[in-house]
Scaffold this active site. Structure first.
Site, PDB file in Angstrom:
ATOM      1  N   ASP A  31     -35.642 -50.024 -32.184  1.00 44.61           N
ATOM      2  CA  ASP A  31     -34.642 -51.095 -32.057  1.00 44.61           C
ATOM      3  C   ASP A  31     -35.029 -52.360 -32.839  1.00 44.61           C
ATOM      4  O   ASP A  31     -35.041 -53.466 -32.270  1.00 44.61           O
ATOM      5  CB  ASP A  31     -34.458 -51.476 -30.573  1.00 44.61           C
ATOM      6  CG  ASP A  31     -34.257 -50.287 -29.660  1.00 44.61           C
ATOM      7  OD1 ASP A  31     -33.621 -49.315 -30.075  1.00 44.61           O
ATOM      8  OD2 ASP A  31     -34.747 -50.342 -28.510  1.00 44.61           O
ATOM      9  N   GLU A 244     -23.641 -48.849 -28.258  1.00 43.95           N
ATOM     10  CA  GLU A 244     -24.722 -49.814 -28.016  1.00 43.95           C
ATOM     11  C   GLU A 244     -25.210 -50.347 -29.360  1.00 43.95           C
ATOM     12  O   GLU A 244     -24.620 -50.057 -30.397  1.00 43.95           O
ATOM     13  CB  GLU A 244     -25.872 -49.161 -27.233  1.00 43.95           C
ATOM     14  CG  GLU A 244     -26.528 -47.991 -27.949  1.00 43.95           C
ATOM     15  CD  GLU A 244     -27.530 -47.236 -27.080  1.00 43.95           C
ATOM     16  OE1 GLU A 244     -27.703 -47.548 -25.896  1.00 43.95           O
ATOM     17  OE2 GLU A 244     -28.152 -46.290 -27.608  1.00 43.95           O
TER      18      GLU A 244
HETATM   19  O1  FUB Z   1     -34.702 -48.757 -26.586  1.00 42.14           O
HETATM   20  C1  FUB Z   1     -33.933 -48.532 -25.415  1.00 42.14           C
HETATM   21  C2  FUB Z   1     -32.497 -48.321 -25.769  1.00 42.14           C
HETATM   22  O2  FUB Z   1     -32.374 -47.216 -26.653  1.00 42.14           O
HETATM   23  C3  FUB Z   1     -31.873 -49.452 -26.540  1.00 42.14           C
HETATM   24  O3  FUB Z   1     -31.587 -50.580 -25.768  1.00 42.14           O
HETATM   25  C4  FUB Z   1     -30.709 -48.738 -27.092  1.00 42.14           C
HETATM   26  O4  FUB Z   1     -30.003 -49.422 -28.075  1.00 42.14           O
HETATM   27  C5  FUB Z   1     -31.354 -47.465 -27.599  1.00 42.14           C
HETATM   28  O5  FUB Z   1     -31.943 -47.644 -28.855  1.00 42.14           O
END
Ligand code: FUB
Length: 345
Positions: A31, A244
């Site tokens: 991320d 997301e």
């Molecule tokens: O790293 C945890 C979660 O996985 C993140 O918040 C999401 O975007 C995905 O990458």
């Protein structure tokens, strides 16, 4: 987040075909939110660990506890790890799951924005402050008021206003906030509470930040992603709808909102005329990587644009043990972005 079998992948071959290598190998990172401050690149990633949590579709195995900040003197140079910048044990309101963070700079201070589950099991977004881009960061005692869900991305517009984009489906709990407050009704399943396929998709959220960057200056609103006919994307449009990993960059006066489609594994983008949108869907920036999740940021360095992203190649496919990478991207003359394939054919 389900595990897909990666038994068939030859990771030596895959790494030969990868368009870029992990930026660091001594820890697992994911991320990556990249920023260019004072001639240097700073990356604010998640710090993946194996905490022994069972895998489930809510992402409980993403049980991260702290953040490390990385820096690079140049885009081709090594990434330096500056150690622990913030640990969950030092955040009074947070209990677990320090997921994807972002950072901002204003008035001599650096701000780290991060999601975590509070003691009641509900994801909130917090902020921590430092005099240095690499921390250590001092957290505010409470999460940002009216914050919820995950994946904050903070964008500074040219007039000096800051906006936070956020939200994430399934384990990120966005679907539980459809009616404005947390729907605590069982079941705690990733797909319960989601809209039907023919209903409008859940949209990412946007809120302007207060001048001190510690709170929302307004109630979060939907940042609409619309199709070529001006209609909001539908929940069943799973290859295009927001899941997301929100990010916003501005290019030639246009606002490029980019995001992950989650269970279909694309990084897509949509373009608008102002920070609030609507954003018209335009295409893909990155085809699927190895591992379930895909998450990125876009940062300009010395007049070139770069995609910071991750895959699970370093751990040979373990979804929650990822590694961050960087590749140049190209804005095309028609306003779109050329799609990157993370591995050559
Ligand atoms: O790293 C945890 C979660 O996985 C993140 O918040 C999401 O975007 C995905 O990458």
């Amino acid at each position: 987040m389900p595990e897909e079998s990666l038994d068939h992948i030859n990771f030596d071959k895959l790494n030969e075909k990868a368009i870029s290598s992990p930026l660091v190998k001594h820890i697992y990172t994911a991320d990556p939110s990249a920023h260019y401050y004072n001639g240097k690149i700073y990356i604010y990633p998640s710090h993946d660990i194996d905490a022994g949590e069972a895998f489930d579709d809510l992402g409980s195995h993403f049980a991260m506890e702290d953040y490390h900040v990385l820096s690079m003197d140049s885009i081709d140079g090594p990434a330096v790890d500056h150690g622990i910048a913030l640990h969950v044990k030092d955040v009074p309101w947070a209990e677990r799951q320090m997921w994807a963070p972002d950072a901002a700079y204003k008035g001599g201070k650096y701000y780290l924005f991060f999601p975590a589950k509070a003691h009641d099991g509900i994801f909130r977004i917090g902020v921590a402050v430092s005099d240095s881009p690499t921390g250590p960061f001092t957290p505010q005692p409470q999460a940002i008021k009216n914050s919820f869900s995950i994946d904050p991305a903070v964008f500074e517009d040219e007039d000096g206003s800051f906006y936070m984009y956020f939200g994430g489906l399934w384990g990120g709990q966005l679907q539980r906030w459809r009616n404005g407050s947390f729907n605590g009704k069982e079941p705690e399943s990733p797909t319960a509470h989601l809209p039907n396929d023919d209903e409008m998709a859940l949209m990412p959220k946007i809120a302007k930040m207060t001048d001190d960057l510690l709170e929302f200056a307004e109630k979060p609103k939907d940042a609409l992603i619309i199709d070529e006919n001006g209609n909001p994307l539908l929940a069943g449009d799973i290859k295009r709808r927001f899941f997301e990993a929100a990010w916003l960059h501005k290019y030639k006066g246009k606002y490029y909102f980019s995001y992950s489609t989650g269970d279909t594994h694309f990084i897509c983008f949509a373009v608008g005329d102002n920070p609030y949108g609507p954003f018209t869907y335009k295409g893909r920036i990155l085809e699927p990587v190895v591992g379930w999740t895909t998450h990125h940021s876009i940062c300009k360095v010395d007049e070139k644009w770069y995609l910071f992203y991750h895959d699970s190649s370093l751990s040979k496919g373990v979804t929650h043990l990822r590694c961050i990478k960087v590749a140049e991207i190209e804005h095309l003359s028609d306003g779109t972005i050329k799609t990157l394939k993370p591995y050559r054919d």
